[in-house]
Design an enzyme around this catalytic site. Structure first.
Site, PDB file in Angstrom:
ATOM      1  N   LEU A 117       0.838  -1.201   0.000  1.00 40.41           N
ATOM      2  CA  LEU A 117       0.000   0.000   0.000  1.00 40.41           C
ATOM      3  C   LEU A 117       0.868   1.244   0.000  1.00 40.41           C
ATOM      4  CD1 LEU A 117      -2.664   1.564   0.276  1.00 40.41           C
ATOM      5  CD2 LEU A 117      -2.554   1.140   2.745  1.00 40.41           C
ATOM      6  N   HIS A 177       5.943   1.882  15.012  1.00 44.47           N
ATOM      7  CA  HIS A 177       5.045   0.857  15.515  1.00 44.47           C
ATOM      8  C   HIS A 177       3.918   0.523  14.543  1.00 44.47           C
ATOM      9  CE1 HIS A 177       4.108  -2.057  18.436  1.00 44.47           C
ATOM     10  NE2 HIS A 177       3.056  -1.473  18.988  1.00 44.47           N
ATOM     11  N   HIS A 286      -1.448   4.266  18.841  1.00 48.48           N
ATOM     12  CA  HIS A 286      -1.071   3.029  18.167  1.00 48.48           C
ATOM     13  C   HIS A 286      -1.391   3.140  16.668  1.00 48.48           C
ATOM     14  CE1 HIS A 286      -0.062   0.164  21.414  1.00 48.48           C
ATOM     15  NE2 HIS A 286       0.223  -0.668  20.437  1.00 48.48           N
ATOM     16  N   SER A 337      -5.276   3.535  21.576  1.00 48.40           N
ATOM     17  CA  SER A 337      -5.710   2.997  20.285  1.00 48.40           C
ATOM     18  C   SER A 337      -6.168   4.121  19.368  1.00 48.40           C
ATOM     19  CB  SER A 337      -6.861   2.005  20.497  1.00 48.40           C
ATOM     20  OG  SER A 337      -7.424   1.607  19.251  1.00 48.40           O
ATOM     21  N   GLU A 523       6.742  -0.213  25.139  1.00 50.94           N
ATOM     22  CA  GLU A 523       5.490   0.525  25.049  1.00 50.94           C
ATOM     23  C   GLU A 523       5.017   0.920  26.452  1.00 50.94           C
ATOM     24  OE1 GLU A 523       2.699  -1.259  22.175  1.00 50.94           O
ATOM     25  OE2 GLU A 523       4.210  -2.812  21.847  1.00 50.94           O
ATOM     26  N   TYR A 562       5.666  -4.265  27.014  1.00 50.08           N
ATOM     27  CA  TYR A 562       4.949  -3.153  27.643  1.00 50.08           C
ATOM     28  C   TYR A 562       5.513  -2.801  29.013  1.00 50.08           C
ATOM     29  CZ  TYR A 562       1.337  -3.348  24.064  1.00 50.08           C
ATOM     30  OH  TYR A 562       0.672  -3.286  22.868  1.00 50.08           O
ATOM     31  N   ASP A 696       4.542   3.550  -6.224  1.00 51.91           N
ATOM     32  CA  ASP A 696       3.995   2.611  -5.239  1.00 51.91           C
ATOM     33  C   ASP A 696       4.118   3.114  -3.807  1.00 51.91           C
ATOM     34  OD1 ASP A 696       6.696   2.247  -4.699  1.00 51.91           O
ATOM     35  OD2 ASP A 696       6.779   0.192  -5.426  1.00 51.91           O
ATOM     36  N   SER A 698       2.689   6.024  -3.182  1.00 50.98           N
ATOM     37  CA  SER A 698       1.509   6.885  -3.132  1.00 50.98           C
ATOM     38  C   SER A 698       0.365   6.156  -2.439  1.00 50.98           C
ATOM     39  CB  SER A 698       1.077   7.281  -4.549  1.00 50.98           C
ATOM     40  OG  SER A 698       2.135   7.911  -5.248  1.00 50.98           O
ATOM     41  N   THR A 701      -2.478   4.311  -4.583  1.00 56.89           N
ATOM     42  CA  THR A 701      -2.183   3.121  -5.379  1.00 56.89           C
ATOM     43  C   THR A 701      -2.085   1.896  -4.470  1.00 56.89           C
ATOM     44  OG1 THR A 701       0.225   3.433  -5.219  1.00 56.89           O
ATOM     45  CG2 THR A 701      -0.903   4.472  -7.082  1.00 56.89           C
TER      46      THR A 701
END
Length: 764
Positions: A117, A177, A286, A337, A523, A562, A696, A698, A701
């Site tokens: 992606l 992360h 996250h 989150s 974390e 964590y 690729d 971007s 796309t």
């Protein structure tokens, strides 16, 4: 007068001797300068930035390691007083293999890469204090976290290139992360289970990308200025373990308006003429907008924020190009989150915001948090844009200049055996690493498996028996140390084929004038981060260094899961079950980081014990990743041929899509070829040529790879045409590699390319 020599004339021999004497003096001076100014404490030559060398040739003041500020009488003295530092920024690709490699973050063995992606980048920032010959390096990489092996290999390469200029004391490596980057770059056994061992192409891509980004920053050092600003980000985060947070003292909670840290800190960098160089943003969230059903490698919401900022500043450039570098780095995001709508039961649609994050039907496995968008792609855009817009506002308004000396403090510590003084009468210790039962339950961002639930303070006889038979029972000492955690994996007592968790951990603080960056190896939850920041700030204050801006940089240098507060630990939700050094882990870190802050404040960092060096295991051959085999195209087809063609016309909001005869994308990564898998090209009737307008990296796309039978595979390229796309004629192009067998030479990797037909994007 004949026969007499003029007083001002010299014989040929005298002239030769004078010239030789002058040359010898000049050579001696040069050697002395090189000896005293260009060597570090190990006796290795330091490497100057090319820019510094060039300025020296032009008659400006500079030395080989850092340069020196303009001296009294220098014509540039006024500028030197304004530009306190040398600043360099750099960005390099660290994507690695995008197919067949497990993605790092959700620990889901079924979440294997199947395309791209957005590309992953390492973003490096170097700040140098020429007066005191100090340098600091901060790197934010689009990866899940920094592993110990990754850091050690990066430091090895830096040492071979730059001698002692960059090392463990002044280099911070931080992971953003993202949960959608390739895994397989760890040396400890636990992380091999879902990552198919150590995957050398993934590790090498990250190592080489980080080093290259530092190289670029090093080569482009300029006199510059730094400015800091901070502000509140809304509608971009929730606390995913609010029931744990509520266990913290009410008086402490009442000091804060939210159960998450909403503050973003931005560090702006410009050169001495005010030209923009880059920024670092720290914010606690996250990057899990892309959930564990995703198979496309990407940098998630923080990466999208970087993409937007860099596209704005590097106008006219393709993504990944241009000199401006924008890093959106991690902070104390442990219980934070980005799925802002909260947890809902996938089976019934009702809320599962309860202490066990469990649903009436299907249990914990059905409880999943949802982002603000209609799908994970839109949620990534929304959260990323929120971060970008706030960072842009803070960047433009930044006026508080960062000045003062640079300093860094670093130690290696055996975190399984730290003695912590809680008060005058109570002393406690950390524990050998162990994970609790709730670790296997996962979180509302990525659920676990079987019947594990969050908040388990008692073991399960069924799973405990299986553990005892396969891995061995935890010792009574470890059980007692970790209470009330019921131990699922006593990783600190598991050593085959190598240790399962690290004992030796980096703790580090880098100070740039009034800015203190706490590089933490895991974390930290919201309240843990608050306590750490306050303790460090108090330590600076008590030793005369007041007004420090203290920020936490998360997931740095080595990964230790964590760090919760002692009170949160008692609840044993996922974060507490994953606090591997026991209930007093946070207290130990606060004690250690206070010691680092004190050393910086008192200018006594050289007196800090170095600590035990971490190991580097020989695990390069331990991998379950399938070998790359010979590939083939279907009958009467070649690699790069179109299987499913585009339509003739599209409008904004639609998806242009083409499918090719493909090759395994790992062939490209494993041959260290830096190239795009795809481009979107627009036709110019004026020049009768095609120009790439997207690649690729971007966000509009998508590159999908699917494996077929008999060594065949397909590649599908999509362009999600955005609003405002310029009408015109376009095409989609594909660049790949396939493996071919030669009779006598084994196999070779062959490049190829393909192109869709031209299509028209119509005006809205």
């Amino acid at each position: 007068m004949s026969g007499k020599r003029s007083r001002c004339s010299f014989s040929r021999l005298e002239v030769i001797l004078i010239v030789c004497l002058v040359l010898m003096i000049a050579l001696t001076v040069v050697l002395l300068v090189l000896h005293f100014l260009s060597k570090d404490t190990d006796g290795k030559c330091s490497y100057p930035s090319p820019l510094l060398q060039g300025q020296q040739e032009q008659g400006q003041h500079s030395s080989s390691s850092l340069g020196v500020d303009a001296q009294p009488g220098d014509s540039n003295n006024n500028i030197a007083q304004e530009a306190k530092y040398w600043v360099g920024v750099g960005r390099a690709d660290c994507t690695g293999p995008v197919a067949q490699v497990p993605l790092m973050g959700y620990a889901n063995p079924e979440q294997v890469g199947g395309g791209l992606l957005s590309r992953l980048y390492s973003r490096a920032f170097i700040v140098a204090d020429p007066q005191r010959s100090k340098r600091l390096v901060f790197v934010s990489a689009d990866i899940g976290m920094v592993s110990q092996r990754l850091r050690l290999e990066v430091l090895q390469q830096l040492r071979s290139k730059y001698g002692g200029l960059y090392g463990q004391d002044n280099v911070i490596l931080s992971g953003t992360h993202t949960h959608s980057g390739p895994g397989g770059y760890f040396q400890y056994t636990l992380f091999w289970i879902t990552s198919k061992g150590l995957i050398r192409p993934a590790l090498s891509s990250i190592v080489n990308g980080i080093v290259k980004s530092i190289d670029i920053a090093h080569e482009n050092m300029k006199r510059g200025r730094l400015f800091i600003n901070r502000g509140t980000v809304e509608n971009s985060q929730i606390n995913r373990s609010p029931f744990s947070y509520l266990k913290n003292p009410e008086s402490e909670r009442n000091r804060y308006s939210s159960n998450t840290d909403k503050e973003m800190v931005v560090l702006k960098m410009v050169d001495e003429d005010g030209h923009e160089l880059g920024l670092i943003s720290w914010f606690a969230v996250h990057p899990v907008s892309m959930n564990n059903s995703n198979h496309l490698v990407n940098s998630d919401n923080v990466g999208y924020a970087s993409y937007l900022f860099e596209q704005e500043k590097n106008k006219g450039m393709l993504p990944g190009e241009g000199s401006f570098v924008a890093a959106f780095a991690s902070s104390n995001l442990g219980d934070v989150s980005s799925n802002t709508r909260g947890p809902f039961c996938a089976s019934t649609g009702e809320s599962c915001d309860n202490p066990q994050s469990s649903c009436p039907v299907g249990g914990a496995a059905m409880c999943m948090a949802q982002g603000p968008g209609k799908d994970m792609f839109e949620s990534t855009r929304i959260i990323g844009q929120n971060l970008y817009l706030k960072a842009k506002e803070l960047y433009e308004e930044a006026s508080q200049e960062v000045t003062g000396p640079l300093s860094s403090a670093h130690q290696w510590v055996n975190m399984s055996d730290v003695s912590v003084e809680l008060n005058a009468t109570h002393r406690v210790k950390t524990c050998k690493p162990a994970l609790g039962h709730s670790f296997a339950a996962g979180t509302i961002d990525g659920v676990g498996a079987f019947n594990f639930t969050q908040g388990s303070v008692e073991g399960d006889p069924f799973w405990d028996q299986i553990r005892d038979q396969l891995l061995g029972e935890p010792s009574n000492e470890t059980k007692a140390c970790h209470k009330p955690k019921p131990i699922l994996f006593s990783t600190g007592e598991m050593t085959w084929p190598h240790p399962w968790h690290p004992d030796i951990v980096d703790v580090q603080i880098a100070a740039i004038g009034s800015l203190a960056i706490l590089a933490v190896p895991g974390e930290f939850t919201t309240m843990s981060g608050r306590r750490l920041r306050e303790a460090v700030k108090s330590e600076f204050d008590s030793h005369g260094t007041r007004g420090m801006n203290v920020v936490i940089a998360g997931l740095c240098n080595v990964y230790t899961h964590y760090i919760t507060t002692y009170e949160e630990y008692q609840v044993q939700r996922y974060e507490a079950a994953s606090t591997i050094y026991g209930p007093h882990t946070l207290s130990a870190y606060i004690q250690l980081y206070r010691g680092l802050a004190k050393a910086i404040a008192l200018n006594a960092t050289e007196e800090l014990p170095r600590g035990p060096e971490p190991p580097l295991f020989n695990v390069t051959t331990l991998t379950l990743l399938p070998a790359l085999g010979v590939e083939s195209a279907p009958a009467n087809k070649n690699f790069g041929d179109v299987l499913e063609e585009v339509r003739q016309e599209y409008r904004e909001g639609e998806v242009a899509k083409v499918t090719f005869v493909g090759g395994n994308p790992r062939n490209s990564a494993e041959n260290a070829t830096e190239h795009n898998f795809l481009t979107v090209e627009k036709y110019s009737s004026i020049s009768s040529s095609w120009r790439a307008v997207l690649n690729d990296a971007s966000w509009d796309t998508r590159f999908y790879w699917s494996k077929g039978s008999r060594g065949q595979s397909n590649v599908t390229i999509e362009w999600h045409i955005p609003a405002g796309a310029e009408p015109g004629v376009y095409r989609l192009r594909y660049f790949g590699h396939y493996k071919k067998r030669l009779l006598l030479l084994g196999t070779v990797t062959v490049p190829f390319e393909g192109s869709s037909s031209a299509f028209h994007v119509a005006a809205p």
